[in-house]
Scaffold this active site. Sequence first.
Site: not given
Length: 165
Positions: A59-61, A63
């Site tokens: 999810v961070c990647a 974003s």
Amino acid sequence: MANITFDGNPVTTIGDLPEVGSTAPVFTLTGSDLGEVKLSDFTGKRVVLNIFPSLDTGVCAQSVRAFNKLAEEFDNTVVVAVSMDLPFAHDRFCAAEGINNVVTGSAFRSSFPDDYQVVMTDGPLQGLLSRSVVIIDEDGKVTYTEQVPEGRNEPDYDSAKAALK
């Protein structure tokens, strides 16, 4: 304190994001070249802070990829990706992903987590930064904030884009 969840389980942050209309807290982060990344570096530009726990999660990647595309759409706007990841991880990720429209900033030796009140105080990611978005205008005022309520969810990109129009 912001009350969020991670995998549906309650998590708390040390406080709340800066209020819309307030002056953005100044910050100094560590860039992928180990140099300083300061809010003052972007004076006269809009700044989108994409704050997240770690590049090593999907999810961070995602974003960072999404905000990299968003940065292409808006003039006079810089996106700063902020996490506790070391600068080397930021550099490695951006090189592997072809990320070139985002400035990375590691908060590993910065007061940023406290100044922006984004440290998770409990849960499995305790000590990392909660997924958040803060937009700062050319005059250093906060114009938009989002504390993502569930840690496994992406930010609301459409609302961030609307805030930049």
